[in-house]
Motif scaffolding. Structure first.
Motif, PDB file in Angstrom:
ATOM      1  N   GLU A 248       0.827  -1.202   0.000  1.00 47.49           N
ATOM      2  CA  GLU A 248       0.000   0.000   0.000  1.00 47.49           C
ATOM      3  C   GLU A 248       0.864   1.257   0.000  1.00 47.49           C
ATOM      4  O   GLU A 248       0.566   2.234  -0.708  1.00 47.49           O
ATOM      5  CB  GLU A 248      -0.923  -0.012   1.214  1.00 47.49           C
ATOM      6  CG  GLU A 248      -2.031  -1.042   1.145  1.00 47.49           C
ATOM      7  CD  GLU A 248      -2.927  -0.997   2.356  1.00 47.49           C
ATOM      8  OE1 GLU A 248      -2.735  -0.094   3.204  1.00 47.49           O
ATOM      9  OE2 GLU A 248      -3.825  -1.857   2.469  1.00 47.49           O
ATOM     10  N   GLU A 249       1.916   1.249   0.796  1.00 44.36           N
ATOM     11  CA  GLU A 249       2.816   2.396   0.845  1.00 44.36           C
ATOM     12  C   GLU A 249       3.504   2.619  -0.500  1.00 44.36           C
ATOM     13  O   GLU A 249       3.624   3.750  -0.978  1.00 44.36           O
ATOM     14  CB  GLU A 249       3.867   2.178   1.929  1.00 44.36           C
ATOM     15  CG  GLU A 249       4.888   3.300   2.033  1.00 44.36           C
ATOM     16  CD  GLU A 249       5.991   2.981   3.015  1.00 44.36           C
ATOM     17  OE1 GLU A 249       6.956   3.762   3.086  1.00 44.36           O
ATOM     18  OE2 GLU A 249       5.899   1.947   3.720  1.00 44.36           O
ATOM     19  N   LEU A 250       3.935   1.521  -1.128  1.00 42.30           N
ATOM     20  CA  LEU A 250       4.595   1.622  -2.432  1.00 42.30           C
ATOM     21  C   LEU A 250       3.624   2.141  -3.486  1.00 42.30           C
ATOM     22  O   LEU A 250       3.982   2.978  -4.328  1.00 42.30           O
ATOM     23  CB  LEU A 250       5.150   0.257  -2.827  1.00 42.30           C
ATOM     24  CG  LEU A 250       5.881   0.176  -4.169  1.00 42.30           C
ATOM     25  CD1 LEU A 250       7.056   1.140  -4.220  1.00 42.30           C
ATOM     26  CD2 LEU A 250       6.354  -1.257  -4.428  1.00 42.30           C
ATOM     27  N   GLU A 251       2.382   1.663  -3.456  1.00 36.70           N
ATOM     28  CA  GLU A 251       1.379   2.129  -4.405  1.00 36.70           C
ATOM     29  C   GLU A 251       1.147   3.637  -4.260  1.00 36.70           C
ATOM     30  O   GLU A 251       1.046   4.375  -5.246  1.00 36.70           O
ATOM     31  CB  GLU A 251       0.072   1.373  -4.185  1.00 36.70           C
ATOM     32  CG  GLU A 251      -1.035   1.773  -5.152  1.00 36.70           C
ATOM     33  CD  GLU A 251      -2.326   1.030  -4.872  1.00 36.70           C
ATOM     34  OE1 GLU A 251      -3.169   0.965  -5.773  1.00 36.70           O
ATOM     35  OE2 GLU A 251      -2.494   0.532  -3.747  1.00 36.70           O
ATOM     36  N   GLU A 252       1.088   4.110  -3.019  1.00 35.94           N
ATOM     37  CA  GLU A 252       0.893   5.536  -2.762  1.00 35.94           C
ATOM     38  C   GLU A 252       2.052   6.360  -3.315  1.00 35.94           C
ATOM     39  O   GLU A 252       1.863   7.429  -3.913  1.00 35.94           O
ATOM     40  CB  GLU A 252       0.745   5.756  -1.251  1.00 35.94           C
ATOM     41  CG  GLU A 252       0.282   7.149  -0.861  1.00 35.94           C
ATOM     42  CD  GLU A 252      -1.196   7.344  -1.126  1.00 35.94           C
ATOM     43  OE1 GLU A 252      -1.615   8.519  -1.128  1.00 35.94           O
ATOM     44  OE2 GLU A 252      -1.918   6.356  -1.326  1.00 35.94           O
ATOM     45  N   ARG A 253       3.268   5.857  -3.137  1.00 33.19           N
ATOM     46  CA  ARG A 253       4.448   6.571  -3.641  1.00 33.19           C
ATOM     47  C   ARG A 253       4.463   6.628  -5.156  1.00 33.19           C
ATOM     48  O   ARG A 253       4.814   7.643  -5.761  1.00 33.19           O
ATOM     49  CB  ARG A 253       5.711   5.888  -3.127  1.00 33.19           C
ATOM     50  CG  ARG A 253       5.990   6.133  -1.655  1.00 33.19           C
ATOM     51  CD  ARG A 253       7.030   5.167  -1.127  1.00 33.19           C
ATOM     52  NE  ARG A 253       8.209   5.116  -1.997  1.00 33.19           N
ATOM     53  CZ  ARG A 253       9.091   4.136  -1.960  1.00 33.19           C
ATOM     54  NH1 ARG A 253       8.930   3.119  -1.126  1.00 33.19           N
ATOM     55  NH2 ARG A 253      10.146   4.170  -2.761  1.00 33.19           N
ATOM     56  N   ILE A 254       4.074   5.518  -5.808  1.00 32.84           N
ATOM     57  CA  ILE A 254       4.098   5.476  -7.270  1.00 32.84           C
ATOM     58  C   ILE A 254       3.061   6.436  -7.845  1.00 32.84           C
ATOM     59  O   ILE A 254       3.303   7.103  -8.862  1.00 32.84           O
ATOM     60  CB  ILE A 254       3.850   4.038  -7.761  1.00 32.84           C
ATOM     61  CG1 ILE A 254       5.045   3.152  -7.401  1.00 32.84           C
ATOM     62  CG2 ILE A 254       3.603   4.009  -9.262  1.00 32.84           C
ATOM     63  CD1 ILE A 254       4.846   1.689  -7.722  1.00 32.84           C
ATOM     64  N   VAL A 255       1.902   6.522  -7.196  1.00 31.56           N
ATOM     65  CA  VAL A 255       0.846   7.421  -7.686  1.00 31.56           C
ATOM     66  C   VAL A 255       1.298   8.874  -7.644  1.00 31.56           C
ATOM     67  O   VAL A 255       1.032   9.659  -8.561  1.00 31.56           O
ATOM     68  CB  VAL A 255      -0.441   7.221  -6.862  1.00 31.56           C
ATOM     69  CG1 VAL A 255      -1.445   8.340  -7.158  1.00 31.56           C
ATOM     70  CG2 VAL A 255      -1.060   5.868  -7.160  1.00 31.56           C
ATOM     71  N   HIS A 256       2.010   9.245  -6.591  1.00 32.45           N
ATOM     72  CA  HIS A 256       2.386  10.646  -6.415  1.00 32.45           C
ATOM     73  C   HIS A 256       3.729  10.999  -7.039  1.00 32.45           C
ATOM     74  O   HIS A 256       3.928  12.145  -7.457  1.00 32.45           O
ATOM     75  CB  HIS A 256       2.410  11.000  -4.914  1.00 32.45           C
ATOM     76  CG  HIS A 256       1.055  11.032  -4.285  1.00 32.45           C
ATOM     77  ND1 HIS A 256       0.465   9.916  -3.741  1.00 32.45           N
ATOM     78  CD2 HIS A 256       0.168  12.049  -4.125  1.00 32.45           C
ATOM     79  CE1 HIS A 256      -0.727  10.242  -3.264  1.00 32.45           C
ATOM     80  NE2 HIS A 256      -0.936  11.528  -3.478  1.00 32.45           N
ATOM     81  N   ASP A 257       4.645  10.076  -7.091  1.00 33.96           N
ATOM     82  CA  ASP A 257       5.971  10.424  -7.611  1.00 33.96           C
ATOM     83  C   ASP A 257       6.698   9.147  -8.024  1.00 33.96           C
ATOM     84  O   ASP A 257       7.012   8.305  -7.184  1.00 33.96           O
ATOM     85  CB  ASP A 257       6.786  11.166  -6.544  1.00 33.96           C
ATOM     86  CG  ASP A 257       8.155  11.574  -7.058  1.00 33.96           C
ATOM     87  OD1 ASP A 257       8.295  11.742  -8.288  1.00 33.96           O
ATOM     88  OD2 ASP A 257       9.075  11.715  -6.232  1.00 33.96           O
TER      89      ASP A 257
END
Length: 286
Positions: A248-257
């Motif tokens: 989930e954390e990795l997905e959030e990072r990929i979406v934003h940057d």
């Protein structure tokens, strides 16, 4: 390219296209500069950003071939065995650290149920003595020291031999790794074997024996073996939850940057998931 190091190409300003005739690589503090000289003498600059890639786990050794059945395969440099034991009944318990295997006979004479745990295989003489005292079948003893086993259950007359992959997360730099836990079950005792130094997820059962909570002290060896395996399986749930949080954390990072380092994170999670599946899948089949 060096093992364990990934590169992501990013064209430097002014870099052009064309076939390359020679390449020269120089290192800077933050990246490696690759200077490519084309046929016409044009210098093409590209920046290669270092991305650490998790190294693969050392391959498990293959079982030694052409050896007589019952041969113990002890790895050179293995830790010397550490023997700890519980003897218990509904009315009490005794916990001891054993210097020599013969000392466990006193517990067998005194208590109806005995749990002997052995950490480390570095002394074949001690392992053979334990085998003699508890009547462990030679083929089961061979599988104890062959730590390439998958989860399984085998019957040897009135005794039962079980192999369970037990999660280990205590090594620095390793998110998930499993260790073989072998259990030999008789009508009076459970003998557990672990190849590494002391440290496991079984303290829950030890505390139940000490405190008298639950059914362990009022039950037989079959229930003790069941409780040990159940505790091992429960130890996987926090690991699965942690992997979900990381995804989930990795997905959030990929979406934003989008960042090159995320390649490393994706690969690390993939490696952990493959190791987890390899350990847990045979348990599901049983």
């Amino acid at each position: 390219m060096r093992r364990g190091l990934g590169f992501h190409a990013r064209r430097s300003p002014g870099g052009g296209r064309g076939a390359c005739g020679a390449a020269e690589k120089t290192e800077s503090s933050s990246s490696e500069q690759l200077r490519l000289t084309g046929r016409g003498g044009t210098v093409l600059g590209m920046s290669w950003v270092k991305v650490p890639i998790p190294t693969r786990r050392k391959h498990r050794r293959m079982p030694n071939l052409n050896l007589p059945p019952g041969t113990l395969q002890v790895e050179p440099g293995s830790a010397k065995p550490v023997l700890t034991a519980f003897g218990f009944s509904p009315s009490g318990f005794e916990e001891v650290t054993i210097g020599q295997p013969e000392e466990v006979r006193e517990l067998l004479a005194k208590w109806p149920v005995v749990w002997l745990n052995i950490d480390g295989f570095g002394d074949e003489g001690i392992l053979r003595k334990v085998q003699e005292i508890f009547g462990i079948h030679p083929l089961a003893m061979e599988d104890v020291t062959d730590t390439t086993q998958r989860a399984k259950v085998e019957s040897y007359g009135d005794s039962t031999f079980l192999v369970v992959p037990m999660p280990q997360t205590h090594r620095e730099g390793v998110r998930f790794e499993s260790e073989q836990l072998s259990l030999y079950l008789t009508d009076r005792a459970v003998v557990s074997f672990q190849a590494t130094a002391p440290g496991d997820c079984l303290n829950v059962i030890r505390e139940r024996i000490r405190s008298g909570r639950g059914r362990v002290r009022t039950s037989n060896t079959a229930y003790l073996a069941y409780a040990l395996i159940d505790t091992v399986i429960d130890a996987y749930f926090p690991l699965v939850s942690d992997m979900g949080d990381r995804l989930e954390e990795l997905e959030e990072r990929i979406v934003h940057d989008v960042d090159v380092a995320q390649i490393h994170d994706i690969r690390a999670i993939k490696v952990d998931l493959m190791r987890l599946r390899r350990a847990v899948w045979p348990l599901y089949l049983y």
